[in-house]
Design a protein around this motif. Structure first.
Motif, PDB file in Angstrom:
ATOM      1  N   ALA A  24       0.833  -1.202   0.000  1.00 19.71           N
ATOM      2  CA  ALA A  24       0.000   0.000   0.000  1.00 19.71           C
ATOM      3  C   ALA A  24       0.870   1.255   0.000  1.00 19.71           C
ATOM      4  CB  ALA A  24      -0.937  -0.009   1.201  1.00 19.71           C
ATOM      5  N   ALA A  25       1.997   1.219   0.696  1.00 18.01           N
ATOM      6  CA  ALA A  25       2.903   2.372   0.698  1.00 18.01           C
ATOM      7  C   ALA A  25       3.432   2.646  -0.714  1.00 18.01           C
ATOM      8  CB  ALA A  25       4.061   2.131   1.670  1.00 18.01           C
ATOM      9  N   ALA A  26       3.639   1.603  -1.481  1.00 17.09           N
ATOM     10  CA  ALA A  26       4.175   1.750  -2.840  1.00 17.09           C
ATOM     11  C   ALA A  26       3.103   1.994  -3.897  1.00 17.09           C
ATOM     12  CB  ALA A  26       4.984   0.507  -3.216  1.00 17.09           C
ATOM     13  N   HIS A  27       1.898   1.409  -3.693  1.00 14.75           N
ATOM     14  CA  HIS A  27       0.886   1.408  -4.754  1.00 14.75           C
ATOM     15  C   HIS A  27      -0.421   2.109  -4.395  1.00 14.75           C
ATOM     16  CE1 HIS A  27       3.245  -1.468  -7.120  1.00 14.75           C
ATOM     17  NE2 HIS A  27       3.475  -2.098  -5.983  1.00 14.75           N
ATOM     18  N   GLY A  28      -0.604   2.506  -3.149  1.00 12.99           N
ATOM     19  CA  GLY A  28      -1.870   3.109  -2.740  1.00 12.99           C
ATOM     20  C   GLY A  28      -2.880   2.049  -2.344  1.00 12.99           C
ATOM     21  N   PRO A  29      -4.170   2.425  -2.278  1.00 21.72           N
ATOM     22  CA  PRO A  29      -5.213   1.485  -1.855  1.00 21.72           C
ATOM     23  C   PRO A  29      -5.228   0.218  -2.709  1.00 21.72           C
ATOM     24  CG  PRO A  29      -6.075   3.709  -1.957  1.00 21.72           C
ATOM     25  CD  PRO A  29      -4.693   3.747  -2.574  1.00 21.72           C
ATOM     26  N   LEU A  30      -5.556  -0.908  -2.048  1.00 21.89           N
ATOM     27  CA  LEU A  30      -5.468  -2.226  -2.684  1.00 21.89           C
ATOM     28  C   LEU A  30      -6.799  -2.971  -2.619  1.00 21.89           C
ATOM     29  CD1 LEU A  30      -2.135  -3.275  -0.930  1.00 21.89           C
ATOM     30  CD2 LEU A  30      -2.380  -2.388  -3.264  1.00 21.89           C
ATOM     31  N   ILE A  31      -6.925  -3.970  -3.480  1.00 20.26           N
ATOM     32  CA  ILE A  31      -8.034  -4.929  -3.424  1.00 20.26           C
ATOM     33  C   ILE A  31      -7.456  -6.330  -3.630  1.00 20.26           C
ATOM     34  CG2 ILE A  31      -9.728  -3.301  -4.336  1.00 20.26           C
ATOM     35  CD1 ILE A  31      -9.651  -5.019  -6.961  1.00 20.26           C
TER      36      ILE A  31
END
Length: 133
Positions: A24-31
């Motif tokens: 999440a720190a690298a890519h933002g919100p996740l699913i």
């Protein structure tokens, strides 16, 4: 998420939560989308929000509450859910590289599912919740 007496369908191990925080720190919100077996068996596939299209045939199993990041929704196709509806899923992580498109692959790790059948009591609570909604 407050406990409502209805069992959660999906949870996450501490190790997998740690990797989610990094991602999440690298890519933002996740699913997550629980794969139906095409490219990587039946692995949970992790994507940045917007990189995997959730459709009308997908259902939300639940949201993973991980400290310091947005809740992470977990989806599965409705047809696959018919097979897994009696099963509690736990997302875990192991060393190794999966063959899918999940974003943890470059880290030398892969998410996987650990499962168990719901108890009779848990199944009854889930049925009651479904009929009430």
């Amino acid at each position: 998420m407050p406990h409502t007496g209805v069992p959660r369908r999906v949870e996450i191990t501490a190790a997998a939560a740690g990797l989610l925080r990094e991602l999440a720190a690298a890519h933002g919100p996740l699913i997550f989308h629980q794969s139906g077996g095409c490219c990587d068996g039946s692995s949970p596939m992790c994507y940045p929000v917007g990189m995997f299209r959730i459709g009308a045939a997908d259902i939300l199993l639940g949201e993973l509450e991980v400290a310091d990041i947005d809740p992470v929704p977990v989806y599965m196709s409705r047809s696959q859910f018919e097979y897994w509806r009696h099963t509690h899923l736990t997302i875990d992580v192991v060393e190794g590289r999966g063959s899918g498109f999940s974003i943890e692959a470059p880290h030398g790790k892969r998410f996987l599912i650990r499962s168990r059948l719901f108890s009779d009591e848990e199944s009854a609570a889930l049925r009651a919740a479904e009929s009430a909604s």
